[in-house]
Structure formats: structure tokens, C-alpha cells
Scaffold this motif. Structure first.
Motif, PDB file in Angstrom:
ATOM      1  N   PHE A   1       1.741  39.357 -36.872  1.00 20.31           N
ATOM      2  CA  PHE A   1       1.143  39.313 -38.217  1.00 20.31           C
ATOM      3  C   PHE A   1       0.010  38.299 -38.308  1.00 20.31           C
ATOM      4  O   PHE A   1      -0.128  37.425 -37.473  1.00 20.31           O
ATOM      5  CB  PHE A   1       2.220  38.945 -39.252  1.00 20.31           C
TER       6      PHE A   1
ATOM      7  N   PHE B   1      -2.156  42.840 -37.951  1.00 18.70           N
ATOM      8  CA  PHE B   1      -2.370  43.234 -39.350  1.00 18.70           C
ATOM      9  C   PHE B   1      -1.852  42.138 -40.285  1.00 18.70           C
ATOM     10  O   PHE B   1      -1.055  41.296 -39.881  1.00 18.70           O
ATOM     11  CB  PHE B   1      -1.689  44.572 -39.656  1.00 18.70           C
TER      12      PHE B   1
ATOM     13  N   THR C   1      -0.070  41.212 -44.012  1.00 15.08           N
ATOM     14  CA  THR C   1       0.714  41.771 -45.118  1.00 15.08           C
ATOM     15  C   THR C   1       0.610  40.856 -46.339  1.00 15.08           C
ATOM     16  O   THR C   1       0.206  39.695 -46.216  1.00 15.08           O
ATOM     17  CB  THR C   1       2.197  41.893 -44.704  1.00 15.08           C
TER      18      THR C   1
ATOM     19  N   GLU D   1       1.626  37.197 -46.405  1.00 15.94           N
ATOM     20  CA  GLU D   1       0.799  36.344 -45.545  1.00 15.94           C
ATOM     21  C   GLU D   1      -0.571  36.088 -46.178  1.00 15.94           C
ATOM     22  O   GLU D   1      -1.320  35.227 -45.732  1.00 15.94           O
ATOM     23  CB  GLU D   1       0.614  36.994 -44.161  1.00 15.94           C
TER      24      GLU D   1
ATOM     25  N   PRO E   1      11.891  41.622 -42.682  1.00 14.52           N
ATOM     26  CA  PRO E   1      11.270  40.412 -43.252  1.00 14.52           C
ATOM     27  C   PRO E   1      10.083  39.844 -42.473  1.00 14.52           C
ATOM     28  O   PRO E   1       9.521  38.831 -42.911  1.00 14.52           O
ATOM     29  CB  PRO E   1      12.420  39.398 -43.269  1.00 14.52           C
TER      30      PRO E   1
ATOM     31  N   VAL F   1      17.704  42.231 -42.757  1.00 12.83           N
ATOM     32  CA  VAL F   1      17.871  43.413 -41.907  1.00 12.83           C
ATOM     33  C   VAL F   1      16.676  43.448 -40.960  1.00 12.83           C
ATOM     34  O   VAL F   1      15.538  43.684 -41.384  1.00 12.83           O
ATOM     35  CB  VAL F   1      17.952  44.702 -42.753  1.00 12.83           C
TER      36      VAL F   1
END
Ligand code: SAH
Length: 358
Positions: A43, A49, A51, A54, A87, A115
Motif C-alpha cells: 500500500f 495502490f 486506499t 492511507e 484490514p 479477518v
């Protein structure tokens, strides 16, 4: 990841093609995702990429406040399972828990479950959330029963979809096979019981593609049944469409650029747009209340991200204040993530209207 590992993904895919003559797009996505997320921190600016959590801490904070208010609407149960699916770095959960520290017992009541299948990402999450007691799960199914709040940001898009294509002979499943030179290529195979809505099936032209995710269908049914049984709510945020439609939305991203989906599988992040109309229909048929989908920009503004931006920027040097403002704009504006990204919530029908939905 070593090149040995990369070739293992390709090897698994090729073996399956050799055994069955093809691999479904869903099995291909599954093989790619397992290896891709095993890489760990993919990330942010240095990764592949970016998100929402972030981009701005305000995102996780708003999600946290939504969760705390939802918990109060549930009657402030003494224990609530606060579950996050997929997450990533753990940033959203860290921001959410920090923002809700003062929220009248919410953090003390929350038992945190993540999860996550990737061991490397679990290690990263453990570091980010080192002040909290966490239980990890491969699957939502092992989270114990009880009042629950489930969160998932850019989780559904990572789940595998099957693709179907209209051919001259009717609908077929779009699959991946090997061409004459031994390279991966798309093909079709006959298939029965294609889950395409009738209006789309009859109007589609030859070549049109329809995507359907068995994994999302199963997950949404599971979440809805759990909420109906235990009380609670789920907040799912992702990019996708509010009405079911035709189109090939499969994409791979590496180093912030689009990447051919069949080239070097396991090296790029692979996703598909979420069909929110289908998510809504599945949830409703399982007997829960659905709010949304609405655009992420509207939802965040409704919950006060504008105010939070002002607070965060107060007293900061001009360049820092500008970065904070740019982050919030990217999350909320139409040319950023404000429109393509949608928010949907599933709720126990006994709860009042959840926050953020006009
Ligand atoms: N929510 C994070 C990360 C999104 S990327 C963020 O917003 O930054 C997708 C996440 O889902 C990763 O953590 C990935 O490892 C996880 N994931 C993908 N497929 C999964 C599956 N089938 N089961 C569990 N976790 C999965």
C-alpha cells in the motif's frame, strides 16, 4: 517475494489449465490474491495502490465514530465484536480506535477481530495495533456469535468474480487458457445456469461481459444472517456500481499504473468493481435493513469530514494544512474517490436509521 515464489503462482495456474483445460476467472483471481497479498506492505506511495485510510486519518476516524454511534443505537451492549475484513496495514482500525477513545465505553466494549489471510499483513497489523488485543481469523465464520459491527473497506473488490460472455451461440463462461505459444489468454466455455438478470441477458450484444461473485454472495448472506441473529450492523465501502450492469471491470494495478491482468500473475493487485445492487438484494432477502449504496463523498460529508478537516488543520503550517485539505478532497470529490466509491450498510431491522444516510 522471490522469483521462485512468483513462478509458483504461474505454476499453479498452468497446472490447473493443464488438468481441466481452463481456469475460471474466479480461481485465477483467488490464486493471484493469495500470492499478491503475501508480499506484505503493497500500500501507499511506495507500493502499488493507495486506499482511503492511507490518504487521510479522517477516513478511519469517521468510520470509528460511525461504529461508536451504531453501538449506542444498539443499546450500548457490554460486549460488541468489532470486526474488520481485509484490514491492510491496520491504519483504519488504529484511527477508528483512537478517535473513539472518549466515546462512553465503546472501546472498552469492543472485542477486535481482523479477518486477514496474509501472514505478512497480519504481522504489519500487529505492529500498527500493538496497543490493542486482537484476534485474527482466516474467515468471518470463526468470529464468535454476539452483537457485532463489521467493517470492510476495499475488501469486496478483492474477492473473486466469475465472468460470463455473450457469444454468437448465447451466454458462455469466460475463462483463461493457453494460446499456441503457451501464453495465458481469454477463452469461453459452455456453461449452464448463468446468474445474469434477465433484462441484461436479453439486451446484451455479442462480446458483452457480465460479472458475478459467488464469494461476495456468500459473504453478504453470512453477514446478513449473523446480524439478523445477533443484532448489529455492517459497513462496506468499495468502488463499484449502484445498478447491475454489463462490462469487464477486472483490473490489475502495479506501481500505481494499470497492468495487464494476464501478465505476471501475483505481481499486481487484481480487483473487480462491486455490484452493489446485488449486495443490496442479497442482504434484503436475508431479512436485514439496507441503507445505501450512496456515494462515499456524500457519506463522509454527512458525517462531518469537513469539520474534522478544519480541526486537523488548525494551527498547522500552511503546507501541512494544504496536504490535509487535499486528502479530504481526494476522498470526497467526484474526480477523486467521492463518486466511484460507494457506502452501503446492512443493519438489524430493530435499529433506527444509521448515521450518514440522507
Ligand atoms: N482495507 C485496507 C486494505 C484493502 S486491500 C485498506 O483500505 O487499506 C484488501 C485486503 O483484504 C488485504 O488486507 C488482503 O490481504 C485482504 N484479503 C483479500 N482477500 C481476502 C480473503 N479472501 N480473506 C481475507 N482477507 C482477504
Amino acid at each position: 517475494m522471490s522469483s521462485e515464489h512468483i513462478s509458483l503462482t504461474t505454476k499453479t495456474i498452468r497446472e490447473q489449465i493443464q488438468r481441466h483445460g481452463y481456469i475460471s476467472v474466479a480461481d485465477y483471481m483467488n490464486a493471484v490474491a493469495t500470492d499478491y497479498y503475501a508480499r506484505g506492505d503493497v500500500f501507499g506511495r511506495g507500493g502499488d495502490f493507495v486506499t482511503a485510510p492511507e490518504i487521510s486519518q479522517a477516513f478511519g476516524e469517521i468510520v470509528g465514530l460511525w461504529a461508536a454511534v451504531t453501538w449506542q443505537q444498539m443499546g450500548s451492549p457490554r460486549h460488541v465484536h468489532l470486526v474488520e475484513c481485509g484490514p491492510g496495514r491496520g491504519t483504519l482500525m488504529a484511527d477508528a480506535l483512537r478517535a473513539t477513545k472518549g466515546a462512553h465505553g465503546f472501546v472498552a466494549a469492543a472485542k477486535i477481530h481482523l479477518v486477514e489471510r496474509s501472514p505478512a499483513l497480519r504481522a504489519l497489523q500487529k505492529k500498527t495495533l500493538s496497543n490493542h488485543d486482537i484476534t485474527w481469523h482466516d474467515d468471518l465464520a470463526t468470529v464468535p456469535d454476539g452483537p457485532v459491527i463489521i467493517i470492510g473497506n476495499e475488501f469486496l473488490d478483492a474477492l473473486p468474480v466469475r465472468q460470463y460472455q455473450r457469444t454468437n451461440d448465447g451466454w458462455a463462461e469466460r475463462v483463461i487458457t493457453l494460446d499456441g505459444r503457451g501464453e495465458l489468454t481469454f477463452s469461453t466455455r459452455p456453461a449452464d445456469n448463468i446468474p445474469i438478470p434477465i433484462p441484461l441477458a436479453v439486451t446484451a450484444e455479442v462480446g458483452a461481459i457480465f460479472e458475478f461473485s459467488e464469494a461476495i454472495t456468500a459473504l453478504v448472506k453470512h453477514i446478513a444472517n449473523r446480524i439478523a441473529r445477533n443484532s448489529g450492523a455492517a459497513l462496506l465501502i468499495d468502488y463499484g456500481h449502484s445498478a447491475s450492469g454489463l462490462g469487464d471491470t477486472l483490473q490489475a494495478v502495479k506501481g500505481h499504473s494499470y497492468h495487464n491482468v494476464l501478465t505476471s500473475p501475483g505481481e499486481a493487485d487484481m480487483t473487480a468493481h462491486v455490484d452493489f445492487a446485488h449486495v443490496k438484494a442479497m442482504a434484503k432477502s436475508a431479512g436485514v435493513c439496507v441503507f445505501g449504496p450512496i456515494e462515499q463523498g456524500i457519506w463522509l460529508r454527512q458525517l462531518g469530514i469537513g469539520l474534522r478537516q478544519v480541526q486537523l488543520a488548525r494551527g498547522k503550517p500552511a503546507d501541512v494544512a494544504q496536504t490535509i485539505e487535499q486528502g479530504v478532497r481526494r476522498l470526497t470529490e467526484p474526480h477523486g474517490m467521492g463518486v466511484l466509491f460507494k457506502v452501503i450498510t446492512l443493519a438489524d431491522p430493530s435499529l433506527p436509521r444509521l448515521e450518514g444516510f440522507p
